[in-house]
Write a protein that holds these residues in place. Sequence first.
Motif, short mmCIF file in Angstrom:
data_model
loop_
_atom_site.label_atom_id
_atom_site.label_comp_id
_atom_site.label_asym_id
_atom_site.label_seq_id
_atom_site.Cartn_x
_atom_site.Cartn_y
_atom_site.Cartn_z
N UNK A 1 -118.06 18.22 -8.04
CA UNK A 1 -116.69 18.24 -8.54
C UNK A 1 -116.62 18.86 -9.93
N UNK A 2 -117.57 18.47 -10.78
CA UNK A 2 -117.61 19.02 -12.15
C UNK A 2 -117.86 20.52 -12.13
N UNK A 3 -118.81 20.97 -11.30
CA UNK A 3 -119.11 22.40 -11.21
C UNK A 3 -117.92 23.18 -10.68
N UNK A 4 -117.20 22.60 -9.72
CA UNK A 4 -116.02 23.28 -9.17
C UNK A 4 -114.94 23.43 -10.23
N UNK A 5 -114.74 22.36 -11.03
CA UNK A 5 -113.74 22.45 -12.09
C UNK A 5 -114.12 23.46 -13.15
N UNK A 6 -115.40 23.48 -13.52
CA UNK A 6 -115.84 24.42 -14.54
C UNK A 6 -115.75 25.86 -14.04
N UNK A 7 -116.01 26.05 -12.76
CA UNK A 7 -115.83 27.39 -12.19
C UNK A 7 -114.38 27.81 -12.27
N UNK A 8 -113.48 26.89 -11.95
CA UNK A 8 -112.04 27.20 -12.04
C UNK A 8 -111.64 27.52 -13.48
N UNK A 9 -112.18 26.77 -14.43
CA UNK A 9 -111.88 27.02 -15.85
C UNK A 9 -112.30 28.43 -16.25
N UNK A 10 -113.51 28.81 -15.85
CA UNK A 10 -114.04 30.11 -16.26
C UNK A 10 -113.30 31.25 -15.57
N UNK A 11 -112.94 31.05 -14.30
CA UNK A 11 -112.15 32.09 -13.62
C UNK A 11 -110.80 32.28 -14.31
N UNK A 12 -110.20 31.18 -14.72
CA UNK A 12 -108.92 31.28 -15.43
C UNK A 12 -109.10 32.03 -16.74
N UNK A 13 -110.20 31.74 -17.44
CA UNK A 13 -110.45 32.39 -18.72
C UNK A 13 -110.72 33.89 -18.56
N UNK A 14 -111.58 34.26 -17.60
CA UNK A 14 -111.91 35.68 -17.45
C UNK A 14 -110.71 36.49 -16.97
N UNK A 15 -109.88 35.88 -16.12
CA UNK A 15 -108.66 36.58 -15.68
C UNK A 15 -107.73 36.81 -16.86
N UNK A 16 -107.59 35.79 -17.71
CA UNK A 16 -106.75 35.95 -18.92
C UNK A 16 -107.37 36.98 -19.85
N UNK A 17 -108.69 36.94 -20.03
CA UNK A 17 -109.36 37.85 -20.96
C UNK A 17 -109.18 39.30 -20.54
N UNK A 18 -109.20 39.56 -19.24
CA UNK A 18 -108.99 40.93 -18.79
C UNK A 18 -107.55 41.38 -19.06
N UNK A 19 -106.59 40.49 -18.81
CA UNK A 19 -105.19 40.85 -19.09
C UNK A 19 -104.97 41.06 -20.59
N UNK A 20 -105.72 40.31 -21.40
CA UNK A 20 -105.58 40.43 -22.86
C UNK A 20 -106.37 41.60 -23.43
N UNK A 21 -107.09 42.33 -22.59
CA UNK A 21 -107.84 43.48 -23.05
C UNK A 21 -109.20 43.15 -23.63
N UNK A 22 -109.67 41.91 -23.44
CA UNK A 22 -110.98 41.51 -23.96
C UNK A 22 -112.11 41.82 -22.99
N UNK A 23 -111.77 42.05 -21.71
CA UNK A 23 -112.74 42.42 -20.70
C UNK A 23 -112.23 43.66 -19.96
N UNK A 24 -113.15 44.54 -19.64
CA UNK A 24 -112.78 45.73 -18.86
C UNK A 24 -112.68 45.38 -17.39
N UNK A 25 -113.57 44.48 -16.95
CA UNK A 25 -113.60 44.05 -15.54
C UNK A 25 -113.73 42.55 -15.50
N UNK A 26 -113.04 41.92 -14.55
CA UNK A 26 -113.06 40.46 -14.43
C UNK A 26 -114.19 40.04 -13.49
N UNK A 27 -115.24 39.37 -14.01
CA UNK A 27 -116.33 38.91 -13.14
C UNK A 27 -116.03 37.60 -12.43
#
Length: 313
Positions: free
Chosen positions: A82-108
Motif C-alpha cells: 500500500x505504501x509503495x503504491x501511494x509513493x508511486x502515485x505521488x511520484x507520477x503526480x510530481x513528474x507529470x507536473x514537472x513536465x508541464x512546468x518545463x522542469x522535465x523534457x520527458x515524463x518517466x
Amino acid sequence: MRAARRNLPEPLGVAVAQFEHHLRWERDLSGHTIRAYVGDVVWLLDHLQRSTGDDGATVQELDITVLREWLATQHSGGAGRTTLARRTASIRTFTAWAMRAGLLVEDPGPRLSAPRKQRTLPPILRKEQAGSAMEASEVGAQQGDPVALRDHAVLELLYATGMRVSELCRLDLDHLDHDRRVVHVRGKGDRERVVPFGVPADRALERWLSQGRPALATATSTTALFLGARGGRLDPRTVRRAVHDAVGAVAGAADMGPHGLRHSAATHLLEGGADLRSVQELLGHATLSSTQLYTHVTVERLKAIHDRTHPRS
C-alpha cells in the motif's frame, strides 16, 4: 522530512515549493494528502542528490532508472504494498507536473510500476449492531446534554450518508436542506454531491440545532454545522472518539471509527438492493473500482452464512 527538505539544493527546494503550491491551490487537495505527496517527493529528491553526489542536482536528472532505484530502496526498507503504491502515485503526480512546468523534457512517471495494493475487507457492523450503536449514542442525548446531542447527530448523519469524517467536519449550516432531507457535501478533489438522509438523522439534527448547538455557540463561532465544546468547528479527532465510544458499547462489534460507519453504510445499501452506481454516487467515489470493494464484503458475508447454514456446505 523537514530536515531533508531544508538540505535539498536550491533548485530542488524551489521545485518542491512550487509542487506544493500546485497541490494546494490548483488541485485543492486535503492537507493530509499534500503532506504525504510532498514528503514522498522530498525523499525522492534527497535520493537523487545522494545518488548523483551533486549539490547542484536538478529535477531534469530524474529518469526511470532513478525512480526505480528509489522505489527499490523503499521496498528494501520494509515499505509494504500500500505504501509503495501511494509513493508511486505521488511520484507520477510530481513528474507529470514537472513536465508541464518545463522542469522535465520527458515524463518517466507512466513507465513506473509498483505492486498493486492489497485490498482487505474492512471491518463493518451488522445492521442490528449499527442500530444498537445509534441507540447507545441516543441515551446521552435524551438527557439534553449539548455534546451528547451533537455526537448523536454526528453518528446518525455519518451512518445515514456514508460520508467521510473530513466531509462532515467541513459542513456548514447552509449545506443542510431539512425540507428535502439532503445534505450538500464537498468531497475529495473539491467535487460536490447531494446525499439524502433518513428520518432518524433528521430528528437528531433538529434536536442538535434547536437545543445543542445554541448551548455551544459563542460570539466567535463560525457557520459550521457541528461545533466543538469551545464553540469552534468540530475536530475529526472528536468525531472518531464519539464513534469509538458508541460502537464500543455494542457487544461483539469490531472496534472502528468513522470510516467503519462508512463501510457499514455502503455494505448495507448494497445488501438492501442498491445498485453499484448509486452507491458510488452517494459515497463520492471518483471511480467504480473503489465502490466494488463492497461487493466483495457482501459476497464474503453470504459465503459465511452459506457455510454456517447449508447442509451441503
